[in-house]
Scaffold this motif. Structure first.
Motif, PDB file in Angstrom:
ATOM      1  N   ASN A   1      -8.442  -1.853  -0.963  1.00 59.54           N
ATOM      2  CA  ASN A   1      -7.902  -3.105  -1.515  1.00 59.54           C
ATOM      3  C   ASN A   1      -8.299  -3.335  -2.967  1.00 59.54           C
ATOM      4  O   ASN A   1      -8.208  -4.464  -3.458  1.00 59.54           O
ATOM      5  N   GLY A   2      -8.679  -2.270  -3.644  1.00 60.11           N
ATOM      6  CA  GLY A   2      -8.942  -2.358  -5.072  1.00 60.11           C
ATOM      7  C   GLY A   2      -7.797  -1.757  -5.863  1.00 60.11           C
ATOM      8  O   GLY A   2      -7.013  -0.957  -5.341  1.00 60.11           O
ATOM      9  N   TRP A   3      -7.684  -2.140  -7.138  1.00 59.62           N
ATOM     10  CA  TRP A   3      -6.642  -1.567  -7.982  1.00 59.62           C
ATOM     11  C   TRP A   3      -7.137  -1.486  -9.425  1.00 59.62           C
ATOM     12  O   TRP A   3      -8.113  -2.145  -9.798  1.00 59.62           O
ATOM     13  N   GLN A   4      -6.470  -0.673 -10.216  1.00 53.57           N
ATOM     14  CA  GLN A   4      -6.828  -0.486 -11.618  1.00 53.57           C
ATOM     15  C   GLN A   4      -5.614  -0.006 -12.397  1.00 53.57           C
ATOM     16  O   GLN A   4      -4.650   0.516 -11.828  1.00 53.57           O
ATOM     17  N   TRP A   5      -5.639  -0.228 -13.705  1.00 57.02           N
ATOM     18  CA  TRP A   5      -4.623   0.345 -14.588  1.00 57.02           C
ATOM     19  C   TRP A   5      -4.865   1.843 -14.706  1.00 57.02           C
ATOM     20  O   TRP A   5      -6.012   2.298 -14.685  1.00 57.02           O
ATOM     21  N   SER A   6      -3.806   2.602 -14.874  1.00 58.13           N
ATOM     22  CA  SER A   6      -3.950   4.053 -14.942  1.00 58.13           C
ATOM     23  C   SER A   6      -2.726   4.662 -15.612  1.00 58.13           C
ATOM     24  O   SER A   6      -1.888   3.961 -16.201  1.00 58.13           O
TER      25      SER A   6
ATOM     26  N   GLY B   1      -4.247 -14.941  -2.580  1.00 54.73           N
ATOM     27  CA  GLY B   1      -5.413 -14.260  -2.028  1.00 54.73           C
ATOM     28  C   GLY B   1      -6.046 -13.250  -2.964  1.00 54.73           C
ATOM     29  O   GLY B   1      -7.245 -12.977  -2.874  1.00 54.73           O
ATOM     30  N   ALA B   2      -5.258 -12.661  -3.859  1.00 51.30           N
ATOM     31  CA  ALA B   2      -5.774 -11.643  -4.773  1.00 51.30           C
ATOM     32  C   ALA B   2      -6.668 -12.284  -5.836  1.00 51.30           C
ATOM     33  O   ALA B   2      -6.416 -13.405  -6.273  1.00 51.30           O
ATOM     34  N   ARG B   3      -7.688 -11.542  -6.256  1.00 48.34           N
ATOM     35  CA  ARG B   3      -8.572 -12.005  -7.314  1.00 48.34           C
ATOM     36  C   ARG B   3      -9.005 -10.822  -8.168  1.00 48.34           C
ATOM     37  O   ARG B   3      -9.599  -9.870  -7.650  1.00 48.34           O
TER      38      ARG B   3
ATOM     39  N   LEU C   1      -6.876  -6.720  -4.481  1.00 48.09           N
ATOM     40  CA  LEU C   1      -5.554  -7.151  -4.036  1.00 48.09           C
ATOM     41  C   LEU C   1      -5.646  -7.852  -2.690  1.00 48.09           C
ATOM     42  O   LEU C   1      -6.684  -7.797  -2.017  1.00 48.09           O
ATOM     43  N   ALA C   2      -4.563  -8.491  -2.300  1.00 46.57           N
ATOM     44  CA  ALA C   2      -4.487  -9.155  -1.000  1.00 46.57           C
ATOM     45  C   ALA C   2      -3.287  -8.627  -0.234  1.00 46.57           C
ATOM     46  O   ALA C   2      -2.309  -8.163  -0.825  1.00 46.57           O
ATOM     47  N   GLY C   3      -3.354  -8.715   1.093  1.00 48.74           N
ATOM     48  CA  GLY C   3      -2.245  -8.287   1.929  1.00 48.74           C
ATOM     49  C   GLY C   3      -2.363  -6.835   2.343  1.00 48.74           C
ATOM     50  O   GLY C   3      -3.413  -6.202   2.219  1.00 48.74           O
ATOM     51  N   ASP C   4      -1.252  -6.305   2.836  1.00 45.44           N
ATOM     52  CA  ASP C   4      -1.218  -4.913   3.272  1.00 45.44           C
ATOM     53  C   ASP C   4       0.204  -4.384   3.158  1.00 45.44           C
ATOM     54  O   ASP C   4       1.139  -5.117   2.811  1.00 45.44           O
ATOM     55  N   ALA C   5       0.358  -3.099   3.461  1.00 45.36           N
ATOM     56  CA  ALA C   5       1.660  -2.452   3.291  1.00 45.36           C
ATOM     57  C   ALA C   5       2.723  -3.066   4.196  1.00 45.36           C
ATOM     58  O   ALA C   5       3.904  -3.104   3.837  1.00 45.36           O
ATOM     59  N   ALA C   6       2.327  -3.561   5.351  1.00 48.38           N
ATOM     60  CA  ALA C   6       3.300  -4.092   6.297  1.00 48.38           C
ATOM     61  C   ALA C   6       3.790  -5.483   5.911  1.00 48.38           C
ATOM     62  O   ALA C   6       4.992  -5.772   5.973  1.00 48.38           O
ATOM     63  N   SER C   7       2.872  -6.368   5.503  1.00 53.83           N
ATOM     64  CA  SER C   7       3.243  -7.757   5.246  1.00 53.83           C
ATOM     65  C   SER C   7       3.545  -8.036   3.787  1.00 53.83           C
ATOM     66  O   SER C   7       4.151  -9.055   3.448  1.00 53.83           O
TER      67      SER C   7
END
Length: 297
Positions: free
Chosen positions: A48-53, A120-122, A126-132
């Motif tokens: 549930n983490g993300w970054q620029w790339s 939810g994201a901060r 990230l927040a949520g998941d692939a399904a929802s």
């Protein structure tokens, strides 16, 4: 209504971002493959983490810029603005070899934005998941923005989409058109401001060039934000007192940016230059503007 409360319903505050699309990496080797190809340290991300790339040529030139989302130990998404995800996914598949990973462009996923605080994201979580559906926090700490990726498409709002684009430019996130593919290194685009590349992780395409430039202090050009009466074309020369000085990397409407200009442009210029020179592109005078902070993750 929270953006993820009802997966089948579009939040009324959202608008479509049709210039964004997703590539998914799934399988046992998804993280290892992303780590080997991306210029950021994907292995440092928690679930549930993300970054620029981005993805580079062996000579360190930017093929594409994107956000990398780690949804789980075997699932990674690349959120790509302005790129041909079908073509990009095809190029990536050519590098899979024996890796246990499935690389796919995902036209079934739609990207939407809103100028509102995320539910939810901060920051880089990230927040949520692939399904929802997945939500990202793309605000700068002052002006909130949220981005959603889900199976449900939002309605069009060209004015809001232009404002989103202007926000990216104002904060130094290059929105590169196809003409600027493989034209720039990460340092020339000042992507260190957004923590979008690593000089310390293991090998990836272009890593040697990026690391050498960093450690030997050979970066001679960087990104400059300009205001203009009309958006200059990407690839146009920036002239200083009539002499070639740099090149426009991308541009667009200044809608909602708060800057006293009709258009914004990001250009690559020498780090050492005469700031008293009269600057112009496409025959129109440019005004240097301060790049805004707050988008680094």
């Amino acid at each position: 209504m929270a953006i993820l409360d009802k997966p089948g319903v579009v939040d009324a505050g959202c608008f479509a971002l049709p210039d964004h699309a997703v590539i998914s990496l799934e399988g046992r080797d998804a993280l290892a493959f992303a780590q080997a190809q991306c210029m950021s340290d994907v292995a440092a991300l928690a679930d549930n983490g993300w970054q620029w790339s981005g993805w580079l040529t062996p000579k360190g030139r930017v093929i594409a810029l994107f956000a990398v989302l780690r949804l789980g130990p075997e699932q990674v998404w690349m959120l790509v603005p302005d790129g041909d995800t079908e073509a990009l996914a095809a190029r990536l598949r050519g590098l899979v070899f024996r890796s246990k990973v499935k690389v796919e462009a995902r036209p079934d996923l739609h990207v939407a934005g809103a100028f509102a605080a995320p539910e939810g994201a901060r920051g880089a979580v990230l927040a949520g998941d692939a399904a929802s559906g997945v939500e990202l926090d793309l605000g700068d700490g002052t002006l909130p923005r949220r981005l959603r990726v889900s199976a449900v498409a939002a309605g069009p709002d060209p004015a809001a989409q232009a404002r989103w684009h202007a926000f990216d430019l104002a904060h130094g996130w290059p929105r590169l058109p196809p003409s600027q593919t493989e034209a720039w290194t990460p340092q020339q685009l000042s992507l260190d401001r957004l923590k979008a590349y690593s000089v310390r992780k293991g090998c990836y395409p272009g890593q040697e060039i990026v690391a050498r430039t960093h450690f030997l202090g050979k970066a001679k050009r960087g990104l400059v934000l300009f205001g203009a009466p009309v958006a200059p074309a990407a690839g146009s020369d920036v002239l200083g007192d009539g002499k070639p000085l740099g090149t426009v990397a991308c541009s667009g409407d200044a809608a909602g940016s708060g800057f006293p200009a009709a258009a914004l442009a990001l250009a690559v210029l020498p780090l050492e230059r005469d700031d008293s020179a009269t600057l112009e592109a496409d025959g129109r005078t440019l005004a240097v503007l301060p790049l805004r902070d707050g988008l680094a993750r």
